[in-house]
Design a protein around this motif. Structure first.
Motif, PDB file in Angstrom:
ATOM      1  N   GLN A  63       0.837  -1.206   0.000  1.00 24.49           N
ATOM      2  CA  GLN A  63       0.000   0.000   0.000  1.00 24.49           C
ATOM      3  C   GLN A  63       0.872   1.257   0.000  1.00 24.49           C
ATOM      4  OE1 GLN A  63      -2.376  -0.870   3.506  1.00 24.49           O
ATOM      5  NE2 GLN A  63      -4.180  -1.339   2.265  1.00 24.49           N
ATOM      6  N   HIS A  64       1.936   1.229   0.798  1.00 24.42           N
ATOM      7  CA  HIS A  64       2.848   2.362   0.863  1.00 24.42           C
ATOM      8  C   HIS A  64       3.511   2.598  -0.496  1.00 24.42           C
ATOM      9  CE1 HIS A  64       5.872   5.150   2.412  1.00 24.42           C
ATOM     10  NE2 HIS A  64       6.783   4.418   1.789  1.00 24.42           N
ATOM     11  N   GLU A  65       3.938   1.513  -1.139  1.00 25.95           N
ATOM     12  CA  GLU A  65       4.598   1.625  -2.434  1.00 25.95           C
ATOM     13  C   GLU A  65       3.641   2.181  -3.484  1.00 25.95           C
ATOM     14  OE1 GLU A  65       7.359  -1.252  -5.316  1.00 25.95           O
ATOM     15  OE2 GLU A  65       6.402  -2.052  -3.511  1.00 25.95           O
ATOM     16  N   LEU A  66       2.398   1.672  -3.495  1.00 22.48           N
ATOM     17  CA  LEU A  66       1.396   2.140  -4.464  1.00 22.48           C
ATOM     18  C   LEU A  66       1.054   3.603  -4.223  1.00 22.48           C
ATOM     19  CD1 LEU A  66      -0.517   1.440  -6.774  1.00 22.48           C
ATOM     20  CD2 LEU A  66      -2.194   0.678  -5.073  1.00 22.48           C
ATOM     21  N   LYS A  67       0.885   3.978  -2.949  1.00 19.97           N
ATOM     22  CA  LYS A  67       0.577   5.366  -2.602  1.00 19.97           C
ATOM     23  C   LYS A  67       1.700   6.300  -3.048  1.00 19.97           C
ATOM     24  CE  LYS A  67      -0.402   8.382   1.355  1.00 19.97           C
ATOM     25  NZ  LYS A  67      -0.501   8.468   2.840  1.00 19.97           N
ATOM     26  N   ARG A  68       2.935   5.855  -2.859  1.00 21.93           N
ATOM     27  CA  ARG A  68       4.094   6.665  -3.244  1.00 21.93           C
ATOM     28  C   ARG A  68       4.104   6.943  -4.748  1.00 21.93           C
ATOM     29  NH1 ARG A  68      10.315   4.594  -2.423  1.00 21.93           N
ATOM     30  NH2 ARG A  68      11.377   6.535  -2.959  1.00 21.93           N
ATOM     31  N   VAL A  69       3.803   5.912  -5.546  1.00 19.36           N
ATOM     32  CA  VAL A  69       3.784   6.074  -7.008  1.00 19.36           C
ATOM     33  C   VAL A  69       2.650   7.013  -7.417  1.00 19.36           C
ATOM     34  CG1 VAL A  69       3.493   4.887  -9.207  1.00 19.36           C
ATOM     35  CG2 VAL A  69       4.823   3.819  -7.399  1.00 19.36           C
ATOM     36  N   ARG A  70       1.459   6.768  -6.877  1.00 25.03           N
ATOM     37  CA  ARG A  70       0.296   7.577  -7.264  1.00 25.03           C
ATOM     38  C   ARG A  70       0.453   9.039  -6.853  1.00 25.03           C
ATOM     39  NH1 ARG A  70      -4.492   3.332  -5.488  1.00 25.03           N
ATOM     40  NH2 ARG A  70      -4.722   2.293  -7.512  1.00 25.03           N
ATOM     41  N   GLU A  71       1.032   9.262  -5.680  1.00 24.13           N
ATOM     42  CA  GLU A  71       1.198  10.639  -5.206  1.00 24.13           C
ATOM     43  C   GLU A  71       2.090  11.454  -6.133  1.00 24.13           C
ATOM     44  OE1 GLU A  71       2.553  10.627  -1.173  1.00 24.13           O
ATOM     45  OE2 GLU A  71       0.511  10.565  -0.350  1.00 24.13           O
ATOM     46  N   ILE A  72       3.136  10.825  -6.656  1.00 21.98           N
ATOM     47  CA  ILE A  72       4.023  11.553  -7.565  1.00 21.98           C
ATOM     48  C   ILE A  72       3.276  11.926  -8.843  1.00 21.98           C
ATOM     49  CG2 ILE A  72       6.067  11.328  -9.043  1.00 21.98           C
ATOM     50  CD1 ILE A  72       7.436   9.857  -6.801  1.00 21.98           C
ATOM     51  N   GLY A  73       2.446  11.001  -9.361  1.00 14.90           N
ATOM     52  CA  GLY A  73       1.640  11.318 -10.542  1.00 14.90           C
ATOM     53  C   GLY A  73       0.709  12.485 -10.288  1.00 14.90           C
ATOM     54  N   SER A  74       0.074  12.505  -9.118  1.00 16.55           N
ATOM     55  CA  SER A  74      -0.839  13.598  -8.762  1.00 16.55           C
ATOM     56  C   SER A  74      -0.089  14.923  -8.609  1.00 16.55           C
ATOM     57  CB  SER A  74      -1.573  13.268  -7.456  1.00 16.55           C
ATOM     58  OG  SER A  74      -2.385  12.132  -7.599  1.00 16.55           O
ATOM     59  N   ARG A  75       1.102  14.860  -8.047  1.00 14.67           N
ATOM     60  CA  ARG A  75       1.893  16.076  -7.856  1.00 14.67           C
ATOM     61  C   ARG A  75       2.340  16.669  -9.192  1.00 14.67           C
ATOM     62  NH1 ARG A  75       6.473  14.754  -3.574  1.00 14.67           N
ATOM     63  NH2 ARG A  75       7.106  16.892  -4.110  1.00 14.67           N
ATOM     64  N   ILE A  76       2.619  15.815 -10.169  1.00 13.68           N
ATOM     65  CA  ILE A  76       2.973  16.324 -11.499  1.00 13.68           C
ATOM     66  C   ILE A  76       1.781  17.039 -12.113  1.00 13.68           C
ATOM     67  CG2 ILE A  76       3.662  15.675 -13.848  1.00 13.68           C
ATOM     68  CD1 ILE A  76       5.242  13.352 -12.639  1.00 13.68           C
TER      69      ILE A  76
END
Length: 371
Positions: A63-76
């Motif tokens: 969950q942490h790994e998935l959240k980390r990936v998705r958050e970067i996409g949202s920040r872009i």
């Protein structure tokens, strides 16, 4: 003009992010989270505490790994909107804020990109780290304790779970050796670049004449064994010794022979455990670490055979891989990657991500050159 520059930067970010998504395999990550969430929701989950702990821990990591990936996409996405609004309103403050976010995003994406380079057989595993004092007497023992604190602080900053498995204190100060576990995704792949001989140069606090002292400590990193690994050790190949565990300065921790030392007779590998409450628990923990070390020895033998068949590969890791200089100047330098920093205090407080990232990239380059 600034918006044109930002547009180019954002396009580059998106291209890198798309590549990272593909390598990490986000769809598989999502499927893993769904599967583990279902397993964690069964009513009788905790009837088997060991299995339940493994499932919930793995779920948390995924969950942490998935959240980390998705958050970067949202920040872009958010950065692109911020830049557009700032350009429309000619808002210099917002553009400056966007510039800071761009820098932070590059750093976060770079860290995520490093994970894609961890493709070794055991890279996804938790890690068992052992630190041993080398040449340098009491300074080396003190240095070993400094390194242990450095890695535990690094893990704490990351939010990783750690467990100290064994400590052997030196008589005057510091540690003869210490073993601890870092339980996190890719802990072994990440920390394995820290393995090797570390050197400290400083004015010795233990020398009443204030002389400069050079001391050494060895760091060993192995992947944690799992039940699916087939490492069977015949009982007649293991020598078992029991003794009373002790703390700093020989202070008694308990009055029973609960500490355990296992010696693997064919290889001479020795593992001691004293941090659990019972002899059975210490023996089980020691056996697991012994199996992990034998697993790594087996892999190293296979790798050595491959190297022999492929021919000599230069630029090997070597014994001394990093120097920590506190006098006559302050600098920490990795001798493989040439990465260096002047803030030694921050490094010893766990700020070693740049060294680890550089090491992982360097190792990936060495593997590519060897192919």
């Amino acid at each position: 003009m600034a918006s044109i520059d930002f547009s180019e930067e954002i396009r580059a970010l998106r291209a890198t992010y798309a590549n990272v998504e593909q390598v990490i395999d986000v769809e598989k990550l999502e499927a893993d989270v769904a599967r583990l969430s279902e397993a964690a929701g069964v009513p009788d989950l905790w009837d088997d505490p060991a299995a339940a702990q493994k499932i919930t821990s793995e779920l948390s990591h995924r969950q942490h790994e998935l959240k980390r990936v998705r958050e970067i996409g949202s920040r872009i996405d958010d950065l692109e909107v911020m830049v557009q609004l700032a350009a429309e309103e000619d808002d210099a403050d917002t553009l400056a804020e966007a510039g800071n976010e761009l820098t932070a995003l590059k750093r976060a994406l770079s860290e995520l990109e490093v994970v894609t380079l961890l493709s070794g057989e055991y890279d996804e595993r938790a890690a068992v780290v052992t630190i041993r004092a080398g040449a340098g007497g009491v300074d080396a023992a003190d240095f070993a304790e400094m390194l242990m604190r450095m890695y535990l602080r690094w893990a704490e900053r990351k939010g990783y779970q750690t467990a100290v498995m064994d400590t052997s204190y030196a008589e005057e100060a510091g540690l003869k050796s210490a073993t601890f576990e870092v339980n996190a995704p890719y802990a072994f792949g990440t920390l394995s670049v820290e393995a090797g001989t570390h050197r400290l140069v400083r004015i010795s606090p233990f020398d009443n004449q204030g002389r400069r002292q050079t001391s050494f400590a060895a760091v060993e990193v192995i992947p944690l064994i799992e039940q699916t690994d087939s490492i069977e050790i015949p009982e007649n190949e293991i020598k078992v010794d029991v003794f009373r565990s002790s703390g700093p300065g020989g202070q008694s921790v308990n009055t029973t022979d609960s500490a355990v030392r296992l010696t693997h007779i064919p290889t001479g590998i020795v593992v001691s455990m004293q941090n659990e409450k019972s002899q059975l628990q210490n023996r089980a923990a020691a056996l697991r670490v012994l199996q992990s070390r034998l697993l790594l020895v087996k892999k190293q033998e296979q790798d050595a055979k491959k190297k022999e068949l492929a021919g000599d590969v230069k630029a090997s890791w070597g014994d001394q891989m990093r120097s920590y200089v506190l006098n006559p100047y302050q600098m920490v330098k990795d001798l493989r990657t040439d990465h260096e920093v002047g803030n030694t205090g921050a490094v010893f407080d766990g700020e070693i991500d740049d060294f680890i990232d550089a090491g992982i990239r360097w190792r990936a380059g060495q593997r590519t050159n060897a192919e």
